[in-house]
Design an enzyme around this catalytic site. Structure first.
Site, PDB file in Angstrom:
ATOM      1  N   GLU A 114       5.565  -3.048   1.991  1.00  0.00           N
ATOM      2  CA  GLU A 114       4.230  -2.994   2.599  1.00  0.00           C
ATOM      3  C   GLU A 114       3.685  -4.399   2.853  1.00  0.00           C
ATOM      4  O   GLU A 114       3.118  -4.688   3.911  1.00  0.00           O
ATOM      5  CB  GLU A 114       3.305  -2.230   1.667  1.00  0.00           C
ATOM      6  CG  GLU A 114       1.824  -2.376   1.905  1.00  0.00           C
ATOM      7  CD  GLU A 114       1.058  -2.035   0.634  1.00  0.00           C
ATOM      8  OE1 GLU A 114       0.795  -0.843   0.421  1.00  0.00           O
ATOM      9  OE2 GLU A 114       0.735  -2.967  -0.141  1.00  0.00           O
ATOM     10  N   ASP A 146       4.983   3.211   5.893  1.00  0.00           N
ATOM     11  CA  ASP A 146       3.889   2.346   6.342  1.00  0.00           C
ATOM     12  C   ASP A 146       4.356   0.907   6.512  1.00  0.00           C
ATOM     13  O   ASP A 146       3.918   0.201   7.429  1.00  0.00           O
ATOM     14  CB  ASP A 146       2.689   2.437   5.401  1.00  0.00           C
ATOM     15  CG  ASP A 146       2.999   1.997   3.979  1.00  0.00           C
ATOM     16  OD1 ASP A 146       4.158   2.163   3.538  1.00  0.00           O
ATOM     17  OD2 ASP A 146       2.081   1.517   3.286  1.00  0.00           O
TER      18      ASP A 146
END
Length: 460
Positions: free
Chosen positions: A99, A155
């Site tokens: 991330e 993500d």
């Protein structure tokens, strides 16, 4: 002809401006081949706002300073295999999660730091798993943290992929990579491993999830519209539509809040959290961008509802976590929730609230052992809420020639423009002027240099 006294005044203004700029400007190392340089001072295609700050130039200077501070805290070569990585903070022993690489690469491309971008991506490539996606957690010494850390987090990989697209648009073929090829390969890997076949449900990882468990805060519909156009794969539009379909089912009809995790039917996922907490808070940031860039109606509907929830609470009273019905579950007031609340305000029309929550975002910065997550989101949202997060895939930084000097945007260049620019500089408020036209020297700042150049233009 310019009289001697006028010329002296102009020279004096120019020298003062140069002196002040030399003091306050923080250097950003960028690529000479940068085709879309920072700052952008962009007007987003949709929405009432692009910049919530009273002064664009002050906002740009703040961003430069904050960027240097963020890099000092979170960019390191320690344990990075000869490259650079984004480290978290003391709470996790300065480890790295994928991330963070997604966020770091986005920030590097927006701030125009190609060398840093390339070094971060080289680190990513060291830790690509067998699916061509980044293993999600690596310790401070460069070791994948166990068997469960080999898998990828969606993500992260979607942010890495879109940053590669932006790098291609920004730097072309310069640098250490063919960004276009890298981006297409990465996007295809995401589609093949992180989109559930037949349903278009976005999986939370390459090795698990789908209709039984997904994460609304991973939904990035603006990215998927770019992916569809960039690769020619229209399936990405189906993914974007499915994200809104799931969010519609999961969101609370009164508060608009979405859960951290849910099934494709919007119901609680087994073993996963169902509150509006540290995952879900990112939903409106990613979703608001889809409205600012593409005008997606559902994006506005969803973000307006969440923004109204925060507005009713009052921006100083925002806390870190709520049940979907709106009951508070935390006493903390941190950068994570405040910054994402500011992002949600970008789709609304209450200018007073939008400016207040932006100012709160500037004010609230995390300290201590827990700084990585909130301050990183804050960094990106400060870009977004100041007109410095345009869609780099389709953005052009070319100024509108022929309008330079038309500060009040009335189609003429005259004494009224001098007055408007003088007022903007003295009050440090640029909300009532055309920034592109007022920025006479295209340096991203509205200051005495622009005032001097406008006077010269009129006198000639």
């Amino acid at each position: 002809m310019i009289k001697g006294s006028s010329l002296k005044r102009i020279k004096s203004l120019v020298m003062m401006a140069i002196f002040s700029v030399s003091i306050i400007t923080t250097a950003i190392v960028s690529s000479a081949a940068d085709q879309i340089p920072f700052p952008y001072n962009a007007t987003y295609p949709y929405g009432a706002y692009s910049c919530l700050a009273d002064s664009q130039s002050s906002a740009n200077n703040l961003l430069k300073s904050e960027w240097e501070q963020w890099k000092s805290a979170h960019i390191t070569s320690n344990g990075a295999r000869g490259y650079k990585r984004v480290q978290r903070d003391a709470s996790t022993n300065y480890d790295t999660v994928s991330e963070g690489l997604g966020y770091g690469m986005l920030l590097a491309v927006y701030f125009g730091e190609q060398q840093l971008f390339d070094d971060l991506y080289r680190y990513v490539k060291v830790f690509l798993n067998s699916n061509g996606l980044m293993s999600w957690r690596i310790d401070a010494n460069g070791n994948i943290m166990g068997q469960n850390a080999i898998g990828a987090a969606t993500d992260a990989d979607e942010d890495i992929a879109v940053s590669l697209v932006f790098a291609h648009k920004k730097w072309g073929t310069s640098g250490g990579f063919n960004y276009q090829t890298e981006a297409k390969n990465y996007i295809n890997n995401i589609y093949n491993k992180m989109v559930e076949p037949g349903t278009y449900v976005l999986k939370p990882g390459d090795m698990w999830g789908g209709s039984d468990v997904t994460n609304p805060s991973y939904f990035a519909p603006a990215w998927y519209r770019i992916f569809a156009d960039f690769t020619g794969n229209s399936g990405w539009i189906n993914v974007a539509n499915k994200c809104y379909e799931i969010a519609d089912k999961a969101r609370n009809s009164n508060t608009g809040l979405v859960p951290d995790w849910c099934t494709a039917n919007g119901t609680p996922a087994s073993g996963q959290g169902y509150d509006f907490y540290y995952d879900a808070i990112r939903y409106q940031w990613r979703t608001a961008i889809d409205y600012s860039w593409y005008g997606t109606a559902k994006a506005k509907t969803h973000c307006d509802a969440i923004s109204n929830f925060f507005k009713n609470i009052g921006y100083p009273n925002i806390k870190d976590g709520y049940t979907l019905s709106g009951s508070q579950i935390s006493a903390n007031h941190t950068a994570t929730f405040v910054s994402c609340a500011a992002a949600a305000a970008m789709t609304g029309t209450d200018a007073t609230y939008a400016k207040n929550i932006y100012n709160e975002c500037v004010k609230v910065k995390d300290t201590g052992n827990y700084t990585y997550f909130g301050n990183t989101l804050r960094m990106m949202i400060l870009l977004y809420t100041t007109g410095n997060f345009p869609n780099l895939y389709s953005y052009s930084s070319q100024p509108q020639q022929g309008l330079k000097g038309d500060v009040n945007n009335d189609g003429a260049i005259d004494a009224l423009d001098i007055a408007a620019l003088k007022k903007a500089i003295l009050t440090q408020s640029t909300s009532n002027i055309n920034l592109t036209n007022a920025d006479m020297n295209n340096d991203g700042n509205i200051d005495a240099i622009d005032f001097a150049q406008l006077k010269v233009k009129l006198l000639n």
